[in-house]
Enzyme design. Sequence first.
Site, PDB file in Angstrom:
ATOM      1  CE1 TYR A  18      32.699  38.870  40.984  1.00  0.00           C
ATOM      2  CE2 TYR A  18      34.049  36.931  41.376  1.00  0.00           C
ATOM      3  CZ  TYR A  18      33.525  37.869  40.511  1.00  0.00           C
ATOM      4  OH  TYR A  18      33.813  37.796  39.180  1.00  0.00           O
TER       5      TYR A  18
HETATM    6  C1  UGA Z   1      40.113  37.447  39.690  1.00  0.00           C
HETATM    7  C2  UGA Z   1      39.088  38.557  39.393  1.00  0.00           C
HETATM    8  O1  UGA Z   1      39.384  39.730  40.121  1.00  0.00           O
HETATM    9  C3  UGA Z   1      37.694  38.123  39.678  1.00  0.00           C
HETATM   10  O2  UGA Z   1      36.796  39.115  39.213  1.00  0.00           O
HETATM   11  C4  UGA Z   1      37.451  36.809  38.987  1.00  0.00           C
HETATM   12  O3  UGA Z   1      36.181  36.394  39.171  1.00  0.00           O
HETATM   13  C5  UGA Z   1      38.443  35.783  39.467  1.00  0.00           C
HETATM   14  O4  UGA Z   1      39.744  36.239  39.107  1.00  0.00           O
HETATM   15  C6  UGA Z   1      38.220  34.432  38.861  1.00  0.00           C
HETATM   16  O5  UGA Z   1      39.158  33.767  38.413  1.00  0.00           O
HETATM   17  O6  UGA Z   1      37.101  33.975  38.857  1.00  0.00           O
HETATM   18  P1  UGA Z   1      41.732  36.977  41.656  1.00  0.00           P
HETATM   19  O7  UGA Z   1      42.223  35.623  41.322  1.00  0.00           O
HETATM   20  O8  UGA Z   1      41.690  37.381  43.100  1.00  0.00           O
HETATM   21  O9  UGA Z   1      40.284  37.273  41.085  1.00  0.00           O
HETATM   22  O10 UGA Z   1      42.648  37.979  40.785  1.00  0.00           O
HETATM   23  P2  UGA Z   1      43.784  39.008  41.105  1.00  0.00           P
HETATM   24  O11 UGA Z   1      43.256  40.289  41.603  1.00  0.00           O
HETATM   25  O12 UGA Z   1      44.629  39.075  39.884  1.00  0.00           O
HETATM   26  O13 UGA Z   1      44.612  38.363  42.315  1.00  0.00           O
HETATM   27  C7  UGA Z   1      45.466  37.247  42.147  1.00  0.00           C
HETATM   28  C8  UGA Z   1      46.144  36.999  43.476  1.00  0.00           C
HETATM   29  O14 UGA Z   1      46.999  38.092  43.783  1.00  0.00           O
HETATM   30  C9  UGA Z   1      45.195  36.856  44.653  1.00  0.00           C
HETATM   31  O15 UGA Z   1      45.611  35.820  45.485  1.00  0.00           O
HETATM   32  C10 UGA Z   1      45.312  38.183  45.374  1.00  0.00           C
HETATM   33  O16 UGA Z   1      45.131  38.101  46.766  1.00  0.00           O
HETATM   34  C11 UGA Z   1      46.726  38.595  45.065  1.00  0.00           C
HETATM   35  N1  UGA Z   1      46.888  40.053  45.057  1.00  0.00           N
HETATM   36  C12 UGA Z   1      46.087  40.843  44.304  1.00  0.00           C
HETATM   37  C13 UGA Z   1      47.872  40.618  45.846  1.00  0.00           C
HETATM   38  O17 UGA Z   1      48.609  39.927  46.564  1.00  0.00           O
HETATM   39  N2  UGA Z   1      48.035  41.977  45.817  1.00  0.00           N
HETATM   40  C14 UGA Z   1      47.248  42.784  45.054  1.00  0.00           C
HETATM   41  O18 UGA Z   1      47.446  44.031  45.071  1.00  0.00           O
HETATM   42  C15 UGA Z   1      46.258  42.212  44.277  1.00  0.00           C
END
Ligand code: UGA
Length: 313
Positions: free
Chosen positions: A148
């Site tokens: 991604y």
């Molecule tokens: C997010 C967005 O989903 C992406 O589209 C975006 O590009 C990215 O931010 C960015 O900053 O560029 P992410 O940081 O993975 O990605 O966002 P979250 O889905 O809110 O996850 C935050 C953290 O929580 C991650 O470490 C993830 O592994 C964790 N998480 C997420 C969990 O532990 N459980 C979940 O059910 C979902």
Amino acid sequence: MKALVTGAAGFVGSSISARLLAEGWDVVGVDAMTDYYEVDRKEENLARLGQGFDLVRAPLAEVDLDALLAGVDVVFHQAGQPGVRSSWGQDFATYLEANVAATQALLEAVRRAPHVSRVVYASSSSVYGDAERFPTSELDRPAPISPYGVTKLAAEHLCSLYASQFGLPTVSLRYFTVFGPRQRPDMAFTRFLTAAATGGQITVYGTGEQIRDFTYVDDVVEANLLAATSEVKPGTVLNVAGGTHVSVNEVLEEVAALAGGRLDVRRVARSDGDVTRTGGDATRAAEVLGWQPRVGIVEGLARQWEWVRDRFE
Ligand code: UGA
């Protein structure tokens, strides 16, 4: 002023559209309405935009971009295939098409539309991968660790390339994990708060010690408006980072405090492509746009909690 918002039914796209409409802009939207997450959520986002909002329901690859750009002053390019965790394997083709090829086609169309004064591209903190230092600046070397992130960086390079070669007035905003009301249902906060509201189970990937710089959606919208209307050198890339330094475990404590009870948490393996830490240096956005984040994690999470609870009442 007339805007084209791509991905207008999504979390950030619909939030930008709502703000533009409130400020009297003419807004035309385009959205593929894919089923990556429930289409009903997108319909909810659109319902908020009401009358006077014109939406083309089709993938960018299938629309007549020249017709779509007629009379447009500013393009807010928010469309794309989101989600870090699902970009491996066969689904990568979707990411290439929606994030890279669609952006290239849009930039070609903007070349034929000299009345467009700005293209604001929704880039991502995921272009940095596991960054070499924190806070990470736009001058630090991007090295994505998810497919991604590779596609978001490729499209960002296309924006800068069309700026350097053809003078296209592009600006790329690297959003750092956007949150707030209408956040996508596959993202951490909406998942956690929904589980807390409904007595469901929360899944934490890895140790929960991963740290994020979370950015409130209204601040991201504000950065877009400033990027559309300020004097900015074509090809500029800016971090849009809320300035928080919070682990997933700390988020869970905050969610438990809001929900007023114990959470049912299951811990599973780390997700491939999940960065250990993000933290953006937003000095450049402050200098170039006069942008500053205004809503912090506690207040923003409380607002998102209200939104989640309202959906279940
Ligand atoms: C997010 C967005 O989903 C992406 O589209 C975006 O590009 C990215 O931010 C960015 O900053 O560029 P992410 O940081 O993975 O990605 O966002 P979250 O889905 O809110 O996850 C935050 C953290 O929580 C991650 O470490 C993830 O592994 C964790 N998480 C997420 C969990 O532990 N459980 C979940 O059910 C979902």
